[in-house]
Design a protein around this motif. Sequence first.
Motif, PDB file in Angstrom:
ATOM      1  N   ASN B  28       0.820  -1.214   0.000  1.00 45.10           N
ATOM      2  CA  ASN B  28       0.000   0.000   0.000  1.00 45.10           C
ATOM      3  C   ASN B  28       0.859   1.272   0.000  1.00 45.10           C
ATOM      4  OD1 ASN B  28      -2.587   1.113  -0.190  1.00 45.10           O
ATOM      5  ND2 ASN B  28      -2.643   1.541   2.006  1.00 45.10           N
ATOM      6  N   HIS B  29       1.999   1.184  -0.705  1.00 49.80           N
ATOM      7  CA  HIS B  29       2.888   2.330  -0.790  1.00 49.80           C
ATOM      8  C   HIS B  29       2.384   3.323  -1.823  1.00 49.80           C
ATOM      9  CE1 HIS B  29       6.720   0.269   0.981  1.00 49.80           C
ATOM     10  NE2 HIS B  29       5.790   0.522   1.886  1.00 49.80           N
ATOM     11  N   GLU B  30       2.483   4.605  -1.471  1.00 46.03           N
ATOM     12  CA  GLU B  30       2.036   5.645  -2.401  1.00 46.03           C
ATOM     13  C   GLU B  30       3.076   5.915  -3.487  1.00 46.03           C
ATOM     14  OE1 GLU B  30      -0.723   8.284   0.690  1.00 46.03           O
ATOM     15  OE2 GLU B  30       0.921   9.207  -0.427  1.00 46.03           O
ATOM     16  N   TYR B  31       4.345   5.857  -3.116  1.00 46.07           N
ATOM     17  CA  TYR B  31       5.411   6.252  -4.035  1.00 46.07           C
ATOM     18  C   TYR B  31       5.987   5.024  -4.708  1.00 46.07           C
ATOM     19  CZ  TYR B  31       9.770   8.361  -5.700  1.00 46.07           C
ATOM     20  OH  TYR B  31      10.801   8.799  -6.482  1.00 46.07           O
ATOM     21  N   MET B  32       6.092   5.083  -6.045  1.00 43.16           N
ATOM     22  CA  MET B  32       6.732   4.026  -6.814  1.00 43.16           C
ATOM     23  C   MET B  32       7.631   4.656  -7.859  1.00 43.16           C
ATOM     24  SD  MET B  32       3.713   1.172  -7.229  1.00 43.16           S
ATOM     25  CE  MET B  32       4.841  -0.137  -7.736  1.00 43.16           C
ATOM     26  N   ARG B  68      -0.115   5.017 -13.851  1.00 42.43           N
ATOM     27  CA  ARG B  68      -0.381   4.479 -12.511  1.00 42.43           C
ATOM     28  C   ARG B  68      -1.896   4.552 -12.290  1.00 42.43           C
ATOM     29  NH1 ARG B  68       2.280   5.395  -7.289  1.00 42.43           N
ATOM     30  NH2 ARG B  68       1.528   3.699  -5.930  1.00 42.43           N
ATOM     31  N   SER B  69      -2.568   3.509 -12.721  1.00 43.29           N
ATOM     32  CA  SER B  69      -4.022   3.493 -12.593  1.00 43.29           C
ATOM     33  C   SER B  69      -4.457   2.956 -11.226  1.00 43.29           C
ATOM     34  CB  SER B  69      -4.664   2.669 -13.706  1.00 43.29           C
ATOM     35  OG  SER B  69      -4.111   1.365 -13.729  1.00 43.29           O
ATOM     36  N   THR B  70      -3.604   2.195 -10.560  1.00 42.33           N
ATOM     37  CA  THR B  70      -3.911   1.683  -9.219  1.00 42.33           C
ATOM     38  C   THR B  70      -2.730   1.949  -8.300  1.00 42.33           C
ATOM     39  OG1 THR B  70      -2.970  -0.520  -9.561  1.00 42.33           O
ATOM     40  CG2 THR B  70      -5.286  -0.199 -10.216  1.00 42.33           C
ATOM     41  N   THR B  71      -2.947   1.865  -7.010  1.00 47.61           N
ATOM     42  CA  THR B  71      -1.844   2.019  -6.063  1.00 47.61           C
ATOM     43  C   THR B  71      -0.818   0.908  -6.220  1.00 47.61           C
ATOM     44  OG1 THR B  71      -3.290   3.101  -4.457  1.00 47.61           O
ATOM     45  CG2 THR B  71      -1.265   2.133  -3.592  1.00 47.61           C
ATOM     46  N   GLU B  72      -1.276  -0.292  -6.572  1.00 49.11           N
ATOM     47  CA  GLU B  72      -0.410  -1.469  -6.565  1.00 49.11           C
ATOM     48  C   GLU B  72       0.527  -1.570  -7.766  1.00 49.11           C
ATOM     49  OE1 GLU B  72      -3.831  -1.831  -4.087  1.00 49.11           O
ATOM     50  OE2 GLU B  72      -3.767  -1.621  -6.266  1.00 49.11           O
ATOM     51  N   ASP B  73       0.076  -1.111  -8.943  1.00 45.09           N
ATOM     52  CA  ASP B  73       0.786  -1.416 -10.185  1.00 45.09           C
ATOM     53  C   ASP B  73       1.412  -0.180 -10.817  1.00 45.09           C
ATOM     54  OD1 ASP B  73      -1.991  -3.429 -10.507  1.00 45.09           O
ATOM     55  OD2 ASP B  73       0.034  -4.273 -10.372  1.00 45.09           O
ATOM     56  N   CYS B  91      12.273  -1.693 -10.135  1.00 45.14           N
ATOM     57  CA  CYS B  91      11.125  -0.961  -9.635  1.00 45.14           C
ATOM     58  C   CYS B  91      11.291  -0.837  -8.124  1.00 45.14           C
ATOM     59  CB  CYS B  91       9.841  -1.715  -9.979  1.00 45.14           C
ATOM     60  SG  CYS B  91       8.330  -0.943  -9.404  1.00 45.14           S
ATOM     61  N   ALA B  92      10.879   0.280  -7.555  1.00 48.09           N
ATOM     62  CA  ALA B  92      11.011   0.480  -6.116  1.00 48.09           C
ATOM     63  C   ALA B  92       9.765   1.182  -5.594  1.00 48.09           C
ATOM     64  CB  ALA B  92      12.255   1.304  -5.788  1.00 48.09           C
ATOM     65  N   SER B  93       9.528   1.039  -4.300  1.00 47.81           N
ATOM     66  CA  SER B  93       8.396   1.741  -3.694  1.00 47.81           C
ATOM     67  C   SER B  93       8.784   2.210  -2.305  1.00 47.81           C
ATOM     68  CB  SER B  93       7.162   0.835  -3.625  1.00 47.81           C
ATOM     69  OG  SER B  93       7.310  -0.155  -2.625  1.00 47.81           O
ATOM     70  N   SER B  94       8.093   3.240  -1.842  1.00 42.02           N
ATOM     71  CA  SER B  94       8.228   3.677  -0.456  1.00 42.02           C
ATOM     72  C   SER B  94       6.867   4.167   0.013  1.00 42.02           C
ATOM     73  CB  SER B  94       9.299   4.757  -0.299  1.00 42.02           C
ATOM     74  OG  SER B  94       8.934   5.934  -0.974  1.00 42.02           O
ATOM     75  N   ARG B  95       6.754   4.275   1.318  1.00 44.09           N
ATOM     76  CA  ARG B  95       5.441   4.566   1.904  1.00 44.09           C
ATOM     77  C   ARG B  95       4.817   5.829   1.294  1.00 44.09           C
ATOM     78  NH1 ARG B  95       4.549   7.149   6.639  1.00 44.09           N
ATOM     79  NH2 ARG B  95       6.715   6.874   7.291  1.00 44.09           N
ATOM     80  N   GLU B  96       5.637   6.848   1.126  1.00 45.47           N
ATOM     81  CA  GLU B  96       5.163   8.061   0.470  1.00 45.47           C
ATOM     82  C   GLU B  96       6.364   8.814  -0.086  1.00 45.47           C
ATOM     83  OE1 GLU B  96       3.159   9.683   3.940  1.00 45.47           O
ATOM     84  OE2 GLU B  96       4.672  11.258   4.009  1.00 45.47           O
ATOM     85  N   TYR B  97       6.078   9.771  -0.896  1.00 48.93           N
ATOM     86  CA  TYR B  97       7.138  10.563  -1.505  1.00 48.93           C
ATOM     87  C   TYR B  97       8.006  11.197  -0.428  1.00 48.93           C
ATOM     88  CZ  TYR B  97       9.343  14.054  -4.523  1.00 48.93           C
ATOM     89  OH  TYR B  97      10.227  14.822  -5.213  1.00 48.93           O
ATOM     90  N   ARG B  98       9.303  11.073  -0.608  1.00 47.62           N
ATOM     91  CA  ARG B  98      10.293  11.613   0.305  1.00 47.62           C
ATOM     92  C   ARG B  98      10.392  10.853   1.629  1.00 47.62           C
ATOM     93  NH1 ARG B  98      12.779  16.334  -1.442  1.00 47.62           N
ATOM     94  NH2 ARG B  98      11.767  17.261  -3.224  1.00 47.62           N
ATOM     95  N   TYR B 103      11.968   0.178  -1.078  1.00 49.45           N
ATOM     96  CA  TYR B 103      11.975  -1.271  -1.239  1.00 49.45           C
ATOM     97  C   TYR B 103      12.072  -1.563  -2.733  1.00 49.45           C
ATOM     98  CZ  TYR B 103      10.291  -1.395   3.555  1.00 49.45           C
ATOM     99  OH  TYR B 103      10.170  -1.240   4.915  1.00 49.45           O
ATOM    100  N   PHE B 104      13.060  -2.365  -3.093  1.00 45.82           N
ATOM    101  CA  PHE B 104      13.305  -2.643  -4.503  1.00 45.82           C
ATOM    102  C   PHE B 104      12.802  -4.031  -4.884  1.00 45.82           C
ATOM    103  CE2 PHE B 104      15.953   0.746  -6.239  1.00 45.82           C
ATOM    104  CZ  PHE B 104      16.282   1.450  -5.091  1.00 45.82           C
TER     105      PHE B 104
END
Lengths: 111, 113
Positions: B28-32, B68-73, B91-98, B103-104
């Motif tokens: 459920n990370h906002e930033y990808m 980015r049509s969904t949070t997941e993809d 590809c990486a994600s984090s809880r939110e921007y900044r 996580y890679f």
Amino acid sequence: SQKIEQNSEALNIQEGKTATLTCNYTNYSPAYLQWYRQDPGRGPVFLLLIRENEKEKRKERLKVTFDTTLKQSLFHITASQPADSATYLCALPPTNNDMRFGAGTRLTVKP
Amino acid sequence: NAGVTQTPKFQVLKTGQSMTLQCAQDMNHEYMSWYRQDPGMGLRLIHYSVGAGITDQGEVPNGYNVSRSTTEDFPLRLLSAAPSQTSVYFCASSREYRVPEQYFGPGTRLTVT
């Protein structure tokens, strides 16, 4: 332009010794700096973050220092083990939308 | 949690072909974000997204599209592959921007001939 340099492409040390890796940056005033570990064929894994008001941070056998005057971070692994062999990346926070990573230092710990 | 997953793991394309690299996260990370990694050059940011419906360019966006049509993809599209796009893509994600900790995924090794 902003630049990140990790001092050497490869570092070989003997098991049990302390490994010291360097990350230098220019034209930057980062609020924090991160270190990641990357094993061959895998994505980087976050290890430590140190903020500009922290001189030193420790996590188990890892120690990171951050000198904003020298624009340098040192990453130490004490009592190194062959399992510590990997590439270590430093990263600085986004400016103009770019999270910047260094090219990495490949550490090999020989038994 | 599977974390960040990427498919395929390996891909060979001919010059001019198009393809999509898939990325999904279940945290459920906002930033990808998408990076490419080339020898001696470190990770370079291609595109990023601060939330569903919002994308922006990174350091090296040319030749790539994202949506980015969904949070997941967060798929990465190569429009017309070129040999210069031979690289390893993460590809990486984090809880939110900044939020600094990213996580890679395991990466996709792409070769364009």
